[in-house]
Design a protein around this motif. Structure first.
Motif, PDB file in Angstrom:
ATOM      1  N   HIS A 161     -11.117   4.912  -6.835  1.00  0.00           N
ATOM      2  CA  HIS A 161     -10.154   4.924  -5.725  1.00  0.00           C
ATOM      3  C   HIS A 161      -9.186   6.096  -5.805  1.00  0.00           C
ATOM      4  N   ILE A 162      -9.649   7.233  -6.357  1.00  0.00           N
ATOM      5  CA  ILE A 162      -8.804   8.422  -6.352  1.00  0.00           C
ATOM      6  C   ILE A 162      -8.835   9.032  -4.959  1.00  0.00           C
ATOM      7  N   PRO A 163      -7.841   9.816  -4.602  1.00  0.00           N
ATOM      8  CA  PRO A 163      -7.839  10.440  -3.267  1.00  0.00           C
ATOM      9  C   PRO A 163      -9.067  11.330  -3.085  1.00  0.00           C
TER      10      PRO A 163
ATOM     11  N   HIS B   9       1.712   4.902   1.443  1.00  0.00           N
ATOM     12  CA  HIS B   9       1.568   5.855   2.537  1.00  0.00           C
ATOM     13  C   HIS B   9       2.040   7.209   2.018  1.00  0.00           C
ATOM     14  N   THR B  10       1.073   8.079   1.670  1.00  0.00           N
ATOM     15  CA  THR B  10       1.419   9.312   0.968  1.00  0.00           C
ATOM     16  C   THR B  10       2.233  10.253   1.849  1.00  0.00           C
TER      17      THR B  10
ATOM     18  N   SER C 149      -6.640  -0.356  -9.262  1.00  0.00           N
ATOM     19  CA  SER C 149      -6.616   1.051  -9.647  1.00  0.00           C
ATOM     20  C   SER C 149      -5.334   1.305 -10.422  1.00  0.00           C
TER      21      SER C 149
ATOM     22  N   HIS D 240      -6.323  15.099   5.725  1.00  0.00           N
ATOM     23  CA  HIS D 240      -5.891  13.877   5.045  1.00  0.00           C
ATOM     24  C   HIS D 240      -4.378  13.707   5.131  1.00  0.00           C
TER      25      HIS D 240
ATOM     26  N   LEU E  65       0.061  15.314  -1.120  1.00  0.00           N
ATOM     27  CA  LEU E  65      -1.032  15.217  -2.089  1.00  0.00           C
ATOM     28  C   LEU E  65      -1.496  16.641  -2.354  1.00  0.00           C
TER      29      LEU E  65
ATOM     30  N   LEU F 140      -3.311   4.849   0.417  1.00  0.00           N
ATOM     31  CA  LEU F 140      -3.871   4.352  -0.831  1.00  0.00           C
ATOM     32  C   LEU F 140      -3.540   2.854  -0.894  1.00  0.00           C
ATOM     33  N   SER F 141      -4.593   2.043  -0.818  1.00  0.00           N
ATOM     34  CA  SER F 141      -4.344   0.604  -0.700  1.00  0.00           C
ATOM     35  C   SER F 141      -5.057  -0.243  -1.750  1.00  0.00           C
ATOM     36  N   SER F 142      -5.923   0.345  -2.584  1.00  0.00           N
ATOM     37  CA  SER F 142      -6.673  -0.457  -3.552  1.00  0.00           C
ATOM     38  C   SER F 142      -5.750  -0.887  -4.689  1.00  0.00           C
TER      39      SER F 142
ATOM     40  N   PHE G  12       0.863  -1.178   0.000  1.00  0.00           N
ATOM     41  CA  PHE G  12       0.000   0.000   0.000  1.00  0.00           C
ATOM     42  C   PHE G  12       0.899   1.227   0.000  1.00  0.00           C
TER      43      PHE G  12
END
Length: 966
Positions: free
Chosen positions: A265-267, A210-211, A241, A231, A214, A236-238, A208
């Protein structure tokens, strides 16, 4: 000539040789031939911008045919926002009469595409030297422009790399570095938004992101700050995408037309993806991060991905450095925490720690408070045990030698020589170093523990004494204890329970065995109580019959209490108490109570019967005497008869009233009456008695007395009559004085004082309290001079108490006595003052025309009643019992029925329902010699309110009948 508005050399601008004269005619064939032969694209336009000629090189370079280029058609090559600007360039060229150079972009048809060109435009003059049209040529500058843009991008990329390294060294990988890094990537690629982050692995093995940052370039500073707060470090783990593909495959993703599924699954808070570039970030051949950017005008290509490669390498280094920085920070924090913990531990220790070498010389001292040391720290270091502690030193020195010889830790406890109540524990241990051995000595203050140990010994002794006392108490009180373990089912008894049940101490105890010792009829109650305790966690307290193992029967009281641990029922504890003696006493007391109640009931029954049997003939005597009042010839005899009957009635009333008061069955009435009339009536009743004894009777009434008060006139009459009767009885000469005056008037309440004074014998001081006792008279039985029951003043005192007052006596032997009391009476509303009942002394013929049925089994009382009613003009009929009355009521109507209660065959209680059924309009008056309180209660149930007790005053009967017919 002019370049972008500035003059340029003519040699660079010439489309044809400069020494050639260019004709100004538009369609000159020579000029067209020259222009067609030119190797560069050439066009001719009017000053208005309408094209009228292009050569073949134009057609080949622009992709437009000559036909499509004529007039305004050639302007379609220009971007819409540049058309106006270009036409302005043509106008300026004509006005300035000089050549102009202008750079622009041409959007050529596919497959040629966009190109960057430089236009050379010069005016063509006519014979009058006036510009007639313009001629222009096109030079392809695409390669130059691309080379220049590439150089600019490389410079910007270099600036970004330098800035990132500079910021990281300055801020050590904070969020600010990552935000600034992503901002520059978006600016460099002209993307709308993007994110960068570190790749991590879930516990399930899936990666996944870890941002770290963004950003949307359309945000202002406030929006940016708010988004980062909400945020921060978004996850983001999907894997399903666009960015998920990069994480799974470790490959770049270039997608300029993503599908709807890939756009998911966009932020949060970001616009839909139109195009996307996802780049994996590696360090040492390992995937450590990712850069994702979206929505670049014109989309993304491999060239841009290759261009960003140095940034990816830098970002990979940043992530690795960031991780190392975080790890270093964590280690520093752990070191700091460990140091603080060690410092706090040492600071919190109440112990003293010494370090000694093998020669038993002090080399170190640690303690939280140096005041606890025997000597200052500087005086301890470098000294040996024996030199520092001459008294205790040998003991300590011997202990340290044991540690050095055996290597086993040694302990010793000793008192403080300066404070005997202070105790310490010394523990010595051996520490092996690389080159030498050391001794660690820990000294701990154990004074509190020693004190607790002593208190524990005292507590144990006290507990032992308490247990002995408890055993004695349980033996004396015949109390045993028990405990039931809910989980294991185990049962425990104290010794007293074994003794109560007459079983040996090794008897096998169980819950089922317990029930065997109770009477079979009581076992269900005990079992139900235990079940309720188990279900509802409540206690029980029962008295049941007990049967010992030897068959001895007794009564016991068993009590059970639930025991909870963490809200769970674990045990039930209780006691078993032998209450046989108490139970026998209780049963005996209950039997005695029942016997007393039975005796009281018998006495009440006897009094009721005797009262009825005496009052019935007495009613006839008094009635006949009243009828004979008009016989003046025998007036004296009639008066004596009335006095004797009245005295007998007074005795009977005293006995009954005393019985009622003792049983608490007297209740005061509350209705309006005229106080002055009541006092005058009482006075007139006793005038004859006073005259017979040749004494005077005086009455004083306060003129301020209220006309009407609310109270019980019968009981007030009884109080005053008892006092006046006694006063006349004990007065030989002089007189009796009655005084009634208003003591206080507040709102709707009047406090009225009553006083009866005589000039009689007087009362000794020691007798003044006893005269209010029952059956007590001033003169004893042996020298008794006056008749009576001795109940008059006792009843009077209790009646006054019912009025919330007390009676007082003032007396001296030979000087007379005075009795007084004060009662507070409510006052009626002003409208009620005229409603007090008035009494007529003589019968009126107000019942003429009324037909009244008399139901009376005593013929004399019936005869008296008939003659009394004849004086009122009423018509009467008689019946000897209720059965005869029912027959008469079935034959004719009556206006009213006067009936006795106690009659043969059918009594008054049984007759009343027939009256209400057969003659509901007729009034009912009960005349009875039964004066017990139960009479009124039974009549209330039958809805009969008019009750007159025998013997009665004829005037009371008349007033009742007048009120009923009115």
């Amino acid at each position: 000539m002019i370049k972008n508005g500035q003059p340029i050399t003519k040699s660079r601008m010439s489309i044809i040789p400069t020494d050639t004269v260019v004709p100004y005619e538009k369609n000159n064939p020579i000029l067209k031939v020259l222009l067609q032969q030119a190797s560069i694209a050439v066009f001719q336009t009017e000053l208005s911008g309408d094209c009228f000629f292009v050569n073949s090189a134009w057609e080949q370079f622009t992709g437009l045919t000559a036909a499509d280029s004529l007039e305004q058609g050639w302007l379609q090559l220009l971007p819409a926002n540049q058309v106006t600007t270009f036409l302005e360039v043509i106008r300026r060229c004509a006005q300035g009469n000089a050549a102009i150079q202008h750079d622009l972009s041409l959007h050529r048809p596919a497959p040629l595409g966009i190109c960057h060109v430089r236009l050379h435009i010069q005016p063509v003059k006519d014979a009058d030297n006036i510009p007639s049209y313009v001629i222009g040529s096109i030079y392809d500058m695409t390669d130059d422009v691309h080379t220049r843009q590439q150089l600019i991008r490389q410079n910007r990329l270099l600036e970004v790399l330098c800035k990132v390294h500079e910021d990281f060294n300055l801020y050590k990988g904070t969020d600010r570095v990552f935000l600034d890094f992503l901002t520059k990537i978006l600016a460099l690629t002209d993307s709308e938004y993007g994110f960068i982050g570190e790749v991590k692995i879930h516990d399930n093995g899936r990666p996944f992101l870890h941002t770290h940052a963004l950003i949307n370039r359309s945000w202002n500073d406030a929006t940016m700050q708010q988004y980062q707060q909400e945020h921060h470090r978004f996850i983001l783990s999907s894997v399903d995408s666009l960015f998920g593909y990069v994480l799974r495959k470790d490959k770049p993703v270039i997608n300029n037309h993503p599908s709807q599924r890939r756009r998911r699954h966009i932020p949060p808070g970001q616009p839909p993806i139109k195009c996307f570039l996802g780049l994996p970030v590696r360090y040492n051949q390992q995937l450590v991060g990712m850069v994702g950017i979206a929505n670049r005008p014109g989309g993304y290509d491999q060239d841009l991905a290759d261009f960003l490669a140095p940034l990816l390498t830098t970002y990979g280094s940043l992530i690795t450095a960031y991780r190392l920085e975080q790890q270093r920070t964590r280690m520093e924090q752990q070191q700091e925490q460990l140091a603080m913990h060690m410092e706090a531990l040492v600071s919190s220790l109440d112990d003293i720690v010494f370090e000694l070498d093998e020669q038993k010389v002090f080399t170190g001292v640690w303690c939280r408070n140096e005041e606890v040391l025997f000597f200052p720290k500087k005086d301890i270091l470098g000294k040996s045990v024996l030199s520092l502690l001459p008294k205790m030193g040998p003991t300590f020195n011997e202990l340290l030698d044991k540690v050095l010889d055996s290597g086993v830790a040694q302990e010793i406890e000793y008192p403080d020589m300066r404070q005997p109540d202070r105790w310490y524990r010394l523990k010595a241990s051996l520490i092996h170093g690389e080159t030498s051995r050391r001794l660690a000595v820990l000294i701990k203050d154990i004074s509190f523990r020693k004190l607790n140990e002593q208190q524990l010994l005292n507590t144990k002794a006290e507990l032992e004494r308490s247990n002995q006392l408890l055993q004695v108490s349980q033996n004396i009180g015949k109390i045993g204890g028990w405990e039931y373990n809910v989980k294991s089912g185990e049962m425990y008894w104290t010794r007293q329970v074994y003794e109560l049940r007459e079983v040996p101490l090794d008897y096998r105890v169980s819950l089922d065995a317990c029930f065997e010792f109770y009477h079979p009829d009581d076992r269900p109650r005990l079992l139900a109580a235990l079940e309720r305790t188990l279900q509802e966690r409540c206690s029980f307290d029962l008295e049941v019959r007990h049967i010992s193992f030897q068959g001895k029967q007794s009564w016991v009281r068993t009590i059970g209490e639930p025991v909870l641990h963490e809200e769970e029922l674990t045990h039930i504890r209780g006691i078993v108490m032998d209450i046989t003696d108490q139970k026998i006493a209780q049963l005996e007391l209950l039997h005695a109570k029942e016997a007393a109640e039975k005796a009281a009931s018998s006495r009440s029954e006897f009094l009721s019967t005797m009262s009825h049997e005496i009052r019935t003939p007495l009613n006839g005597i008094i009635g006949i005497a009243n009828l004979l009042e008009e016989d003046t010839e025998h007036a004296g005899l009639v008066h004596s008869l009335q006095f004797a009957a009245g005295h007998l009635l007074s005795l009977i009333n005293d006995i009954l009233d005393f019985s009622k008061i003792e049983a608490g069955k007297i209740e005061l009435e509350h209705h309006p009456f005229q106080l002055k009339d009541l006092v005058k009536d009482i006075e007139s009743n006793y005038l004859t008695l006073a005259k017979a004894k040749q004494i005077r009777l005086y009455t004083s009434l306060d003129p301020d007395l209220p006309e009407v008060i609310i109270g019980d006139p019968v009981r007030l009459n009884q109080i005053m009559s008892n006092l006046i009767n006694n006063a006349i009885k004990f007065t030989k000469k002089g007189g009796v004085f009655i005084d009634v005056h208003l003591q206080e008037l507040l709102h709707q309440e009047a406090a009225i004082n009553f006083r009866v004074q005589d000039t009689g014998d007087g009362i000794d001081k020691e007798m003044q309290e006893k005269i209010f006792e029952s059956f007590v008279q001033v003169h004893g039985k042996r020298n008794r001079r006056h008749d009576g029951t001795g109940l008059g003043l006792a009843i009077t005192k209790k009646l006054v108490a019912l009025h919330n007052s007390t009676i007082e006596v003032e007396s001296e032997p030979g000087k007379g006595s005075a009795f007084s009391f004060t009662i507070r009476f409510p006052l009626p509303e002003p409208t009620l003052s005229s409603q007090a009942p008035t009494r007529s002394d003589t019968p009126e013929e107000r019942l003429r025309g009324q037909c009244i049925l008399i139901v009376e089994d005593n013929q004399i009382n019936a005869m008296v009643l008939v003659q009394q009613l004849q004086r009122t003009g009423a018509h009467t009929m008689t019946a000897a019992n209720g059965r005869e009355a029912v027959v008469l009521m079935e034959q004719q109507p009556f206006d009213g029925i006067i009936l006795d209660l106690h009659m043969p065959e059918m009594d008054g209680y049984a007759t009343i329902p027939y009256i209400k059924s057969l003659q509901p309009q007729a009034f009912i008056v009960v005349l009875t010699a039964d004066v017990m309180p139960e009479v009124k209660e039974r009549l209330q149930v039958l809805e009969v309110t008019e009750l007159i007790h025998k013997p009665y005053n004829a005037n009371v009967l008349y007033e009742t009948l007048y009120r009923l017919i009115d």
